[in-house]
Design a protein around this motif. Structure first.
Motif, PDB file in Angstrom:
ATOM      1  N   SER A  35      17.048   5.551 -10.069  1.00 34.59           N
ATOM      2  CA  SER A  35      15.808   5.138  -9.411  1.00 34.59           C
ATOM      3  C   SER A  35      15.900   5.489  -7.936  1.00 34.59           C
ATOM      4  O   SER A  35      16.986   5.553  -7.362  1.00 34.59           O
ATOM      5  N   THR A  66      12.970   5.613  -4.232  1.00 36.57           N
ATOM      6  CA  THR A  66      11.633   5.263  -3.746  1.00 36.57           C
ATOM      7  C   THR A  66      10.772   6.512  -3.596  1.00 36.57           C
ATOM      8  O   THR A  66      11.269   7.642  -3.621  1.00 36.57           O
ATOM      9  N   CYS A  67       9.490   6.259  -3.390  1.00 33.40           N
ATOM     10  CA  CYS A  67       8.527   7.343  -3.197  1.00 33.40           C
ATOM     11  C   CYS A  67       8.731   8.049  -1.859  1.00 33.40           C
ATOM     12  O   CYS A  67       8.187   9.113  -1.637  1.00 33.40           O
ATOM     13  N   CYS A  75      -0.930   0.828  -5.538  1.00 31.19           N
ATOM     14  CA  CYS A  75      -0.744   1.820  -4.475  1.00 31.19           C
ATOM     15  C   CYS A  75      -1.959   2.738  -4.397  1.00 31.19           C
ATOM     16  O   CYS A  75      -2.377   3.309  -5.409  1.00 31.19           O
ATOM     17  N   CYS A 119       5.508  -1.926  -9.425  1.00 35.27           N
ATOM     18  CA  CYS A 119       5.130  -2.301  -8.055  1.00 35.27           C
ATOM     19  C   CYS A 119       4.172  -1.287  -7.442  1.00 35.27           C
ATOM     20  O   CYS A 119       3.461  -1.600  -6.496  1.00 35.27           O
ATOM     21  N   HIS A 174      10.382  -1.850  -2.047  1.00 39.04           N
ATOM     22  CA  HIS A 174      11.844  -1.759  -2.102  1.00 39.04           C
ATOM     23  C   HIS A 174      12.523  -2.501  -0.945  1.00 39.04           C
ATOM     24  O   HIS A 174      13.665  -2.903  -1.057  1.00 39.04           O
ATOM     25  N   ARG A 175      11.798  -2.711   0.111  1.00 38.83           N
ATOM     26  CA  ARG A 175      12.356  -3.449   1.252  1.00 38.83           C
ATOM     27  C   ARG A 175      12.630  -4.903   0.902  1.00 38.83           C
ATOM     28  O   ARG A 175      13.467  -5.553   1.523  1.00 38.83           O
ATOM     29  N   GLY A 211      15.112  -3.986  -7.256  1.00 40.06           N
ATOM     30  CA  GLY A 211      14.865  -3.199  -8.453  1.00 40.06           C
ATOM     31  C   GLY A 211      15.583  -3.756  -9.671  1.00 40.06           C
ATOM     32  O   GLY A 211      15.611  -3.136 -10.736  1.00 40.06           O
ATOM     33  N   ILE A 258      10.492   5.628 -10.100  1.00 44.52           N
ATOM     34  CA  ILE A 258      10.094   5.795  -8.705  1.00 44.52           C
ATOM     35  C   ILE A 258       9.467   4.480  -8.258  1.00 44.52           C
ATOM     36  O   ILE A 258       8.478   4.026  -8.820  1.00 44.52           O
ATOM     37  N   GLN A 259      10.072   3.877  -7.255  1.00 47.90           N
ATOM     38  CA  GLN A 259       9.659   2.567  -6.756  1.00 47.90           C
ATOM     39  C   GLN A 259       8.941   2.724  -5.416  1.00 47.90           C
ATOM     40  O   GLN A 259       9.254   3.628  -4.641  1.00 47.90           O
ATOM     41  N   CYS A 260       8.005   1.845  -5.152  1.00 47.36           N
ATOM     42  CA  CYS A 260       7.309   1.809  -3.867  1.00 47.36           C
ATOM     43  C   CYS A 260       8.321   1.562  -2.751  1.00 47.36           C
ATOM     44  O   CYS A 260       9.139   0.640  -2.820  1.00 47.36           O
ATOM     45  N   ASP A 261       8.267   2.381  -1.721  1.00 44.90           N
ATOM     46  CA  ASP A 261       9.190   2.246  -0.600  1.00 44.90           C
ATOM     47  C   ASP A 261       9.010   0.911   0.124  1.00 44.90           C
ATOM     48  O   ASP A 261       9.994   0.278   0.520  1.00 44.90           O
TER      49      ASP A 261
END
Length: 137
Positions: free
Chosen positions: A46, A48-49, A97, A86, A16-17, A21, A10-13
């Motif tokens: 994978s 995003t959150c 986060c 991240c 991810h911008r 990844g 799960i990656q930070c949204d």
């Protein structure tokens, strides 16, 4: 975890911008960093959150659970959830986060008990942690 059949990162949204990844995916396939010791046949996905505050992860995990069960007969206890570095570390781009604990509680409420903080950390970031430039959590 010996019976693991699936890894979810799960990656930070927000991260991810700007981040594809790639480093986390590469570390997974090379079985490096936090993925060391995982079986060669373990599967990977994978996403995003869902954005701050992370509440969107609930629907994504619900969808994943149904698909894993129906298509692959994989149970939640056979899944390892990695919260990407991240999200869980202090780094050049962002601080840790502020919603990590909330996101972890959602993941747990959805029945996933195998939760790991971290995925990939660059050599540069490791050096900065050792020098005290980045905080360790």
């Amino acid at each position: 975890m010996n019976n693991a059949k699936y890894v979810v990162i799960i990656q930070c949204d927000i991260a991810h911008r700007r981040c594809s990844g790639f480093a986390c995916t590469n570390a997974f396939y090379d079985k490096e960093e936090m993925f060391e010791g995982y079986d060669e046949n373990i599967r990977y996905i994978s996403f995003t959150c869902g954005g701050c505050c992370g509440k969107g992860i609930s629907a994504k995990l619900e969808h994943l659970s149904k698909k894993l069960r129906k298509k692959n007969n994989i149970k939640k206890d056979e899944v390892i959830i990695h919260l990407a570095s991240c999200m869980v570390t202090d780094n050049h781009h962002y601080d840790r986060c502020p919603h990590v604990d909330y996101i972890k509680s959602i993941v747990s409420k959805k029945g996933y008990k195998n939760i790991v903080e971290g995925s990939y950390i660059s050599k540069n970031a490791k050096a900065k942690r050792e020098k005290g430039i980045y905080s360790c959590h």
